[in-house]
Design a protein around this motif. Sequence first.
Motif, PDB file in Angstrom:
ATOM      1  N   PRO A 154       0.834  -1.201   0.000  1.00  9.33           N
ATOM      2  CA  PRO A 154       0.000   0.000   0.000  1.00  9.33           C
ATOM      3  C   PRO A 154       0.871   1.254   0.000  1.00  9.33           C
ATOM      4  CG  PRO A 154      -0.774  -1.578   1.634  1.00  9.33           C
ATOM      5  CD  PRO A 154       0.546  -2.089   1.142  1.00  9.33           C
ATOM      6  N   VAL A 155       0.408   2.276  -0.682  1.00  8.87           N
ATOM      7  CA  VAL A 155       1.177   3.523  -0.763  1.00  8.87           C
ATOM      8  C   VAL A 155       1.442   4.085   0.629  1.00  8.87           C
ATOM      9  CG1 VAL A 155       1.130   5.902  -1.560  1.00  8.87           C
ATOM     10  CG2 VAL A 155       0.344   4.071  -3.062  1.00  8.87           C
ATOM     11  N   ASP A 156       0.443   4.041   1.510  1.00 13.17           N
ATOM     12  CA  ASP A 156       0.624   4.578   2.861  1.00 13.17           C
ATOM     13  C   ASP A 156       1.752   3.869   3.595  1.00 13.17           C
ATOM     14  OD1 ASP A 156      -1.390   6.366   2.478  1.00 13.17           O
ATOM     15  OD2 ASP A 156      -2.918   5.212   3.544  1.00 13.17           O
ATOM     16  N   ALA A 157       1.861   2.556   3.411  1.00 12.19           N
ATOM     17  CA  ALA A 157       2.925   1.802   4.080  1.00 12.19           C
ATOM     18  C   ALA A 157       4.293   2.234   3.575  1.00 12.19           C
ATOM     19  CB  ALA A 157       2.721   0.305   3.857  1.00 12.19           C
ATOM     20  N   MET A 158       4.415   2.440   2.263  1.00 13.82           N
ATOM     21  CA  MET A 158       5.693   2.888   1.714  1.00 13.82           C
ATOM     22  C   MET A 158       6.049   4.282   2.204  1.00 13.82           C
ATOM     23  SD  MET A 158       6.007   1.470  -2.184  1.00 13.82           S
ATOM     24  CE  MET A 158       4.448   2.112  -2.791  1.00 13.82           C
ATOM     25  N   LEU A 159       5.062   5.176   2.231  1.00 13.38           N
ATOM     26  CA  LEU A 159       5.329   6.546   2.664  1.00 13.38           C
ATOM     27  C   LEU A 159       5.683   6.602   4.139  1.00 13.38           C
ATOM     28  CD1 LEU A 159       2.546   8.494   0.733  1.00 13.38           C
ATOM     29  CD2 LEU A 159       4.943   8.191   0.113  1.00 13.38           C
ATOM     30  N   THR A 216       7.122   4.247   5.835  1.00 12.70           N
ATOM     31  CA  THR A 216       8.489   3.726   5.939  1.00 12.70           C
ATOM     32  C   THR A 216       9.499   4.784   5.543  1.00 12.70           C
ATOM     33  OG1 THR A 216       7.732   1.475   5.439  1.00 12.70           O
ATOM     34  CG2 THR A 216      10.072   1.947   5.110  1.00 12.70           C
ATOM     35  N   LEU A 217       9.189   5.521   4.475  1.00 12.25           N
ATOM     36  CA  LEU A 217      10.085   6.586   4.020  1.00 12.25           C
ATOM     37  C   LEU A 217      10.246   7.659   5.091  1.00 12.25           C
ATOM     38  CD1 LEU A 217      11.729   7.721   1.653  1.00 12.25           C
ATOM     39  CD2 LEU A 217       9.649   8.838   0.844  1.00 12.25           C
ATOM     40  N   VAL A 218       9.150   8.018   5.750  1.00 17.65           N
ATOM     41  CA  VAL A 218       9.215   9.025   6.814  1.00 17.65           C
ATOM     42  C   VAL A 218      10.097   8.538   7.955  1.00 17.65           C
ATOM     43  CG1 VAL A 218       7.866  10.199   8.604  1.00 17.65           C
ATOM     44  CG2 VAL A 218       7.023  10.111   6.253  1.00 17.65           C
ATOM     45  N   PRO A 242      18.026  16.980  11.453  1.00 16.93           N
ATOM     46  CA  PRO A 242      19.039  18.002  11.781  1.00 16.93           C
ATOM     47  C   PRO A 242      19.794  18.524  10.561  1.00 16.93           C
ATOM     48  CG  PRO A 242      19.141  16.191  13.344  1.00 16.93           C
ATOM     49  CD  PRO A 242      18.215  15.759  12.242  1.00 16.93           C
ATOM     50  N   LEU A 243      19.802  17.753   9.482  1.00 17.07           N
ATOM     51  CA  LEU A 243      20.482  18.185   8.263  1.00 17.07           C
ATOM     52  C   LEU A 243      19.567  19.001   7.349  1.00 17.07           C
ATOM     53  CD1 LEU A 243      22.425  14.896   7.412  1.00 17.07           C
ATOM     54  CD2 LEU A 243      23.242  16.905   8.660  1.00 17.07           C
ATOM     55  N   GLY A 244      18.344  19.251   7.823  1.00 20.05           N
ATOM     56  CA  GLY A 244      17.417  20.059   7.038  1.00 20.05           C
ATOM     57  C   GLY A 244      16.456  19.257   6.185  1.00 20.05           C
ATOM     58  N   VAL A 245      16.436  17.931   6.354  1.00 20.74           N
ATOM     59  CA  VAL A 245      15.539  17.082   5.571  1.00 20.74           C
ATOM     60  C   VAL A 245      14.182  17.008   6.272  1.00 20.74           C
ATOM     61  CG1 VAL A 245      15.134  14.777   4.650  1.00 20.74           C
ATOM     62  CG2 VAL A 245      17.453  15.724   4.673  1.00 20.74           C
ATOM     63  N   ASP A 246      13.140  17.426   5.583  1.00 24.37           N
ATOM     64  CA  ASP A 246      11.770  17.357   6.111  1.00 24.37           C
ATOM     65  C   ASP A 246      11.138  16.068   5.595  1.00 24.37           C
ATOM     66  OD1 ASP A 246       9.053  17.616   6.707  1.00 24.37           O
ATOM     67  OD2 ASP A 246       9.149  19.804   6.578  1.00 24.37           O
ATOM     68  N   ALA A 247      11.107  15.059   6.451  1.00 25.73           N
ATOM     69  CA  ALA A 247      10.639  13.734   6.034  1.00 25.73           C
ATOM     70  C   ALA A 247       9.203  13.769   5.550  1.00 25.73           C
ATOM     71  CB  ALA A 247      10.774  12.749   7.197  1.00 25.73           C
ATOM     72  N   GLU A 248       8.347  14.555   6.237  1.00 29.30           N
ATOM     73  CA  GLU A 248       6.942  14.609   5.856  1.00 29.30           C
ATOM     74  C   GLU A 248       6.761  15.239   4.471  1.00 29.30           C
ATOM     75  OE1 GLU A 248       8.076  15.257   8.820  1.00 29.30           O
ATOM     76  OE2 GLU A 248       7.106  13.645   9.958  1.00 29.30           O
ATOM     77  N   VAL A 303       9.001  15.228   2.048  1.00 27.05           N
ATOM     78  CA  VAL A 303       9.495  14.279   1.046  1.00 27.05           C
ATOM     79  C   VAL A 303       8.425  13.237   0.756  1.00 27.05           C
ATOM     80  CG1 VAL A 303      11.208  12.493   0.565  1.00 27.05           C
ATOM     81  CG2 VAL A 303      11.916  14.629   1.647  1.00 27.05           C
ATOM     82  N   ALA A 304       7.785  12.740   1.816  1.00 23.94           N
ATOM     83  CA  ALA A 304       6.719  11.756   1.634  1.00 23.94           C
ATOM     84  C   ALA A 304       5.549  12.346   0.852  1.00 23.94           C
ATOM     85  CB  ALA A 304       6.246  11.241   2.995  1.00 23.94           C
ATOM     86  N   LEU A 305       5.220  13.604   1.150  1.00 21.46           N
ATOM     87  CA  LEU A 305       4.134  14.265   0.419  1.00 21.46           C
ATOM     88  C   LEU A 305       4.481  14.382  -1.063  1.00 21.46           C
ATOM     89  CD1 LEU A 305       1.491  15.866   0.250  1.00 21.46           C
ATOM     90  CD2 LEU A 305       2.800  17.923   0.871  1.00 21.46           C
ATOM     91  N   ALA A 306       5.721  14.766  -1.360  1.00 25.66           N
ATOM     92  CA  ALA A 306       6.150  14.883  -2.755  1.00 25.66           C
ATOM     93  C   ALA A 306       6.036  13.540  -3.471  1.00 25.66           C
ATOM     94  CB  ALA A 306       7.584  15.399  -2.822  1.00 25.66           C
ATOM     95  N   CYS A 307       6.444  12.467  -2.789  1.00 25.56           N
ATOM     96  CA  CYS A 307       6.348  11.132  -3.398  1.00 25.56           C
ATOM     97  C   CYS A 307       4.899  10.745  -3.650  1.00 25.56           C
ATOM     98  CB  CYS A 307       7.020  10.098  -2.493  1.00 25.56           C
ATOM     99  SG  CYS A 307       8.815  10.259  -2.378  1.00 25.56           S
ATOM    100  N   SER A 308       4.021  11.071  -2.696  1.00 27.32           N
ATOM    101  CA  SER A 308       2.604  10.729  -2.870  1.00 27.32           C
ATOM    102  C   SER A 308       2.002  11.501  -4.036  1.00 27.32           C
ATOM    103  CB  SER A 308       1.829  10.998  -1.585  1.00 27.32           C
ATOM    104  OG  SER A 308       1.770  12.389  -1.311  1.00 27.32           O
TER     105      SER A 308
END
Length: 203
Positions: A114-119, A121-123, A131-137, A139-144
């Motif tokens: 399922p897409v939600d499961a992949m996203l 996991t990515l988060v 701390p390096l400036g990566v916004d996990a949420e 990135v996941a939104l962009a992938c979705s």
Amino acid sequence: MSSLLLGAHRPGRTVLHRTPAGAKLLALVVVSLVLAVVRSWQLAVVTLVVALALAVLARTPLRELGRSLRGLVLVAVLLGGWLVVQSGWPRAVETVGDLLALVVLAGVLTTTTPVDAMLNTLVRVLRPLRPLGVDAERVALACSLVLRAVPATVDLAHETRDAALARGLERDLRARLTPFVVRVVADAHATGEALHARGIGDD
């Protein structure tokens, strides 16, 4: 274009469906790295065979699998022919085999997960990089959004083509391309407005 290459999840009870999304994502990354590092046409062939076997194990209809890969196979044949002339048949088999294997494996991943499961996991994987400036949420939104946009764009292309055929303008490139571009831009604009209304992307 079939759901195999568009990332449409197919519910099921196979071993691959029950395997955690993180494990499948990690396996795909490892296989990709191995194929990129190891130069071997034999490995490419074996990986492709395994990928096709996994597609069968995931109960992907063979007719749909063939239809999904039809366009890609044409590109692969042209690429392979050029590589045979430039670098010899082993390099051609390696490159084409790697390409087809990775596409099939990615298709197996998306159809059994399922897409939600992949996203999610990515988060989880990206959160330590905050701390390096990566916004996990984000990135996941962009992938979705990408996963949504690809099939939506294909649908718009089909609808535009059918409309041109209905008007007898199937050979008029402008009659097919102009409405398609307008609709894609309008869809992107609507998506942007929806995100803005939710306060996403304002900062």
